[in-house]
Scaffold this active site. Structure first.
Site, PDB file in Angstrom:
ATOM      1  N   TYR A 169     -92.316 -84.487-117.346  1.00  0.00           N
ATOM      2  CA  TYR A 169     -91.854 -85.821-116.961  1.00  0.00           C
ATOM      3  C   TYR A 169     -90.653 -86.185-117.815  1.00  0.00           C
ATOM      4  O   TYR A 169     -90.583 -85.838-118.986  1.00  0.00           O
ATOM      5  CB  TYR A 169     -92.985 -86.847-117.112  1.00  0.00           C
ATOM      6  CG  TYR A 169     -94.090 -86.568-116.139  1.00  0.00           C
ATOM      7  CD1 TYR A 169     -93.969 -86.943-114.796  1.00  0.00           C
ATOM      8  CD2 TYR A 169     -95.234 -85.885-116.528  1.00  0.00           C
ATOM      9  CE1 TYR A 169     -94.970 -86.643-113.884  1.00  0.00           C
ATOM     10  CE2 TYR A 169     -96.238 -85.588-115.621  1.00  0.00           C
ATOM     11  CZ  TYR A 169     -96.099 -85.959-114.301  1.00  0.00           C
ATOM     12  OH  TYR A 169     -97.074 -85.653-113.392  1.00  0.00           O
ATOM     13  N   LEU A 170     -89.710 -86.867-117.200  1.00  0.00           N
ATOM     14  CA  LEU A 170     -88.428 -87.138-117.851  1.00  0.00           C
ATOM     15  C   LEU A 170     -88.426 -88.512-118.510  1.00  0.00           C
ATOM     16  O   LEU A 170     -87.623 -89.379-118.169  1.00  0.00           O
ATOM     17  CB  LEU A 170     -87.304 -87.009-116.816  1.00  0.00           C
ATOM     18  CG  LEU A 170     -87.159 -85.589-116.241  1.00  0.00           C
ATOM     19  CD1 LEU A 170     -86.226 -85.580-115.047  1.00  0.00           C
ATOM     20  CD2 LEU A 170     -86.656 -84.622-117.311  1.00  0.00           C
ATOM     21  N   HIS A 171     -89.326 -88.703-119.478  1.00  0.00           N
ATOM     22  CA  HIS A 171     -89.452 -90.007-120.136  1.00  0.00           C
ATOM     23  C   HIS A 171     -88.119 -90.483-120.717  1.00  0.00           C
ATOM     24  O   HIS A 171     -87.606 -91.537-120.349  1.00  0.00           O
ATOM     25  CB  HIS A 171     -90.476 -89.936-121.288  1.00  0.00           C
ATOM     26  CG  HIS A 171     -91.849 -89.527-120.857  1.00  0.00           C
ATOM     27  ND1 HIS A 171     -92.273 -88.226-120.896  1.00  0.00           N
ATOM     28  CD2 HIS A 171     -92.881 -90.253-120.388  1.00  0.00           C
ATOM     29  CE1 HIS A 171     -93.530 -88.164-120.454  1.00  0.00           C
ATOM     30  NE2 HIS A 171     -93.924 -89.377-120.145  1.00  0.00           N
ATOM     31  N   ASP A 172     -87.577 -89.701-121.644  1.00  0.00           N
ATOM     32  CA  ASP A 172     -86.356 -90.125-122.338  1.00  0.00           C
ATOM     33  C   ASP A 172     -85.120 -90.114-121.431  1.00  0.00           C
ATOM     34  O   ASP A 172     -84.308 -91.040-121.487  1.00  0.00           O
ATOM     35  CB  ASP A 172     -86.132 -89.270-123.588  1.00  0.00           C
ATOM     36  CG  ASP A 172     -87.220 -89.502-124.638  1.00  0.00           C
ATOM     37  OD1 ASP A 172     -87.907 -90.547-124.549  1.00  0.00           O
ATOM     38  OD2 ASP A 172     -87.395 -88.669-125.534  1.00  0.00           O
ATOM     39  N   ALA A 182     -84.993 -93.377-119.551  1.00  0.00           N
ATOM     40  CA  ALA A 182     -84.487 -94.502-120.359  1.00  0.00           C
ATOM     41  C   ALA A 182     -82.965 -94.440-120.454  1.00  0.00           C
ATOM     42  O   ALA A 182     -82.274 -95.462-120.346  1.00  0.00           O
ATOM     43  CB  ALA A 182     -85.116 -94.477-121.752  1.00  0.00           C
TER      44      ALA A 182
END
Length: 328
Positions: free
Chosen positions: A256-259, A262
């Site tokens: 998952y591309l959390h950063d 953002a």
């Protein structure tokens, strides 16, 4: 987060140097909208020394025209003992890059001969807040220890900054490190609460939207085949262990591309749907330390607890993934 034509936004990125941090940094360094003044480093995914080295590694691979200041910050949370994610991001925080060798047997990622700034991250943040005022955007990708420390040192100067986009929290969904808490808020809940109470304009990019932004392994490998270069090779290498973790524990071969999400919100806020909410962070709970608790009642107490954050609750996944693909 003004979108004037041809105007770049002065940005500080605060990071704990993990795998998805690296992807977010690559995006930021390639984004024409962001003028990255400094990258400040905090302990979180990995210790602050290694995390700083990881930031320098990414810079050496991307080779941006102008190098931002890289400054080391807090070595441990405000109150809690240090807790890291080496099991997920690899012992070096970047998928154990020393495993990889070139065809001739030399290391693919040799030792770096560059050093971070001798300035402390907190001083760098405060100086930028003073210099750029409400034009400054800070994007945080790790625990909020550096930001909270800067606020504790000089709240008045910090209040002048334009906005902080925070990868952290989980308002309508469960946590990912405990049932209650998202990792960054869990590592330093006291810092998260200091930032929440700061009066600075905040955008919270939490698990509510981050879990809607998956990157399949196949896509990473296809990119490497299609345009093999230092960056696509690095992305394939550093995500290998991280993606294997998701495959083994969640049945999804990818991550998952959390950063990066953002970072994408910093570049283009229209990617997300937000709600203005009052959010507080549990610092003492027996089971709920790091919980981001938003007041979502019908009868909200706006008088005593006015909204303190724009909370991202939905994301245009396709548009985000398109932007991500363009920038990495």
């Amino acid at each position: 987060m003004t979108n004037h034509q041809n105007m770049t936004v002065p940005v500080i990125i605060d990071t704990d140097g993990g795998v998805d941090d690296a992807l977010a940094l690559i995006m930021a360094l390639n984004s024409p909208q962001l003028d990255i003044k400094a990258i400040t480093v905090v302990a979180g995914n990995i210790n602050v020394e290694q995390a700083t080295n990881n930031v320098l590694r990414v810079l050496s691979i991307v080779q941006p025209h102008t190098w931002p200041i890289v400054a080391k910050g807090c070595e441990k949370p405000l109150v809690k003992p240090l807790f890291n994610a080496a099991g997920i991001h690899g012992a070096d925080g970047l998928g154990e890059l020393d495993r990889f060798v070139q065809a001739d047997g030399t290391p693919r990622y040799p030792q770096l001969n560059i050093e971070p700034s001798t300035d402390n991250a907190i001083d760098v943040i405060l100086k930028a807040a003073q210099e750029y005022g409400d034009r400054l955007l800070i994007v945080t990708l790790g625990p909020l220890t550096n930001l909270a420390t800067a606020i504790q040192q000089d709240a008045a100067i910090m209040k002048q900054i334009g906005r902080i986009v925070i990868m952290g929290g989980a308002v309508t969904v469960p946590g990912n490190i405990t049932p209650a808490a998202e990792f960054n808020f869990f590592v330093d809940p006291d810092a998260a609460q200091v930032v929440m109470e700061s009066g600075i304009a905040l955008t919270l990019v939490g698990l509510d939207v981050a879990m809607k932004a998956p990157l399949p392994r196949q896509l990473v490998e296809d990119n490497l085949q299609r345009r093999p270069d230092k960056v696509t090779q690095f992305i394939a290498d550093c995500t290998e262990i991280y993606m294997a973790f998701y495959r083994d524990y969640e049945g999804f071969y990818g991550c998952y591309l959390h950063d990066p999400l953002a970072m994408a919100v910093a570049i283009d806020p229209s990617l997300v749907t937000t709600e203005s909410l009052y959010v507080m962070v549990e610092t003492k709970g027996r089971f709920t330390t790091g919980l981001s608790l938003a007041d979502r009642r019908d009868r909200r107490d706006h008088q005593n607890n006015p909204p303190n954050a724009e909370v991202c609750l939905d994301v245009d996944t396709q548009r985000f993934l398109k932007l991500f693909a363009q920038l990495v």
